[in-house]
Design a protein around this motif. Structure first.
Motif, short mmCIF file in Angstrom:
data_model
loop_
_atom_site.label_atom_id
_atom_site.label_comp_id
_atom_site.label_asym_id
_atom_site.label_seq_id
_atom_site.Cartn_x
_atom_site.Cartn_y
_atom_site.Cartn_z
N ALA A 297 81.63 -3.06 -32.20
CA ALA A 297 82.95 -3.94 -32.64
C ALA A 297 83.10 -4.19 -33.94
O ALA A 297 84.07 -4.10 -34.60
CB ALA A 297 82.86 -5.20 -31.77
N ARG A 298 81.69 -4.20 -34.53
CA ARG A 298 81.77 -4.69 -36.06
C ARG A 298 82.25 -3.17 -36.54
O ARG A 298 82.94 -3.45 -37.64
CB ARG A 298 80.29 -4.88 -36.50
N ALA B 181 75.15 -4.84 -24.62
CA ALA B 181 75.49 -6.12 -25.42
C ALA B 181 75.30 -5.47 -26.92
O ALA B 181 76.09 -5.54 -27.66
CB ALA B 181 74.62 -7.37 -25.06
N VAL B 182 74.26 -4.87 -27.12
CA VAL B 182 73.78 -4.51 -28.39
C VAL B 182 74.89 -3.42 -29.15
O VAL B 182 75.24 -3.40 -30.04
CB VAL B 182 72.35 -4.03 -28.57
N SER C 25 77.93 -2.78 -27.77
CA SER C 25 79.14 -3.51 -27.82
C SER C 25 79.49 -4.33 -29.22
O SER C 25 80.23 -3.99 -29.81
CB SER C 25 79.39 -4.44 -26.91
N VAL C 26 78.48 -4.99 -29.68
CA VAL C 26 78.60 -5.80 -30.74
C VAL C 26 78.36 -4.86 -32.15
O VAL C 26 79.40 -5.07 -33.09
CB VAL C 26 77.16 -6.77 -30.90
N VAL C 27 77.45 -3.96 -32.24
CA VAL C 27 77.64 -3.00 -33.14
C VAL C 27 78.87 -2.08 -33.41
O VAL C 27 79.49 -1.93 -34.54
CB VAL C 27 76.41 -2.05 -33.06
N PRO D 109 81.74 -0.87 -24.56
CA PRO D 109 81.30 -0.39 -25.69
C PRO D 109 82.05 1.14 -25.91
O PRO D 109 82.40 1.44 -27.07
CB PRO D 109 79.93 -0.01 -25.52
#
Length: 243
Positions: A229-230, A222-223, A225-227, A144
């Motif tokens: 990345a967006r 994970a959360v 990283s995804v947020v 992240p």
């Protein structure tokens, strides 16, 4: 014609020559580890030796600084117009960002190696499997922050990015317990566990007991990283639309 290996080599040379990287991801954590860890080598914190705890904290801080620093290079390239030139070469956008991440990770590995040697000199002893597990978890926990660096590089200007990166990494390190736990219970601990930096610091305990992170840690990473990345994709697209 710009190839990925050529650009990656260029990116690595730029990173190594950056004195700010040497200060924030190598020198500062190393000096603190030797000074603070050395004077408390016989103390135990949270059930583990203080040098091990502090080495992990400094490793988290130093490696964070290494991967987030990609944002400073992106911001500088944007200002100089280099990013625009890259976009009209055969180098793919994905390869451009991969080079930033790889360079950051290689510098993070260098920072970890230096701090591990210093920790060993202070008496830190772990089995080979413990060192490998701790390192693997730290590298995963950096994901992240690598994405965060890319996002900030497309949002902030070079003159403001340096202080911003230093402040952000220091704040994450503080709240994550890199310089010592804030509290063992309560709201602050709950907030800390929701931060990826907390789990970077916990990698030290993982190396000691070989149990790895709890499920909560993987979910938090994970959360984030995804947020992030967006957000990085949105920042990149907005920046591209201005060119």
């Amino acid at each position: 014609m710009t190839s990925y290996p050529t650009y990656l080599r260029y990116e690595l040379l730029r990173t190594v020559r950056n004195w700010r990287f040497l200060l924030f991801s190598l020198l500062f954590p190393l000096v603190l580890l030797l000074a603070v860890g050395g004077s408390n080598r016989h103390v135990h914190l949270d059930g583990i030796s203080f040098p091990l705890y502090y080495m992990t904290g400094m490793a988290a801080w130093g490696s964070m600084s290494a991967v987030v620093a990609s944002g400073a290079r992106i911001a500088a390239e944007r200002q100089a117009g280099w990013t625009r030139q890259i976009r009209i070469t055969p180098l793919r956008t994905r390869s451009y960002f991969q080079a930033k991440v790889v360079a950051g990770y290689l510098m993070a590995v260098l920072s970890l190696a230096v701090l591990y040697l210093a920790g060993a000199a202070l008496g830190v002893r772990l089995p080979a499997g413990g060192w490998l597990l701790m390192t693997a978890l730290i590298l995963v926990g950096l994901v992240p922050f690598a994405v965060m660096g890319i996002a900030l590089g497309h949002v902030l200007r070079p003159e403001t990015l340096g202080p911003a990166l230093g402040g952000i990494t220091s704040l994450f390190a503080l709240l994550g317990g890199a310089w010592g736990p804030l509290l063992h219970t309560g709201v602050l601990l709950t907030i800390a566990k929701a931060l990826p930096s907390y789990w970077l610091v916990q990698a030290g305990k993982a190396g000691l007991d070989h149990r790895g992170w709890a499920l909560e840690g993987w979910v938090v990473l994970a959360v984030w990283s995804v947020v992030l990345a967006r957000l990085a994709v949105l920042a990149y697209r907005r920046d591209t639309a201005r060119v």
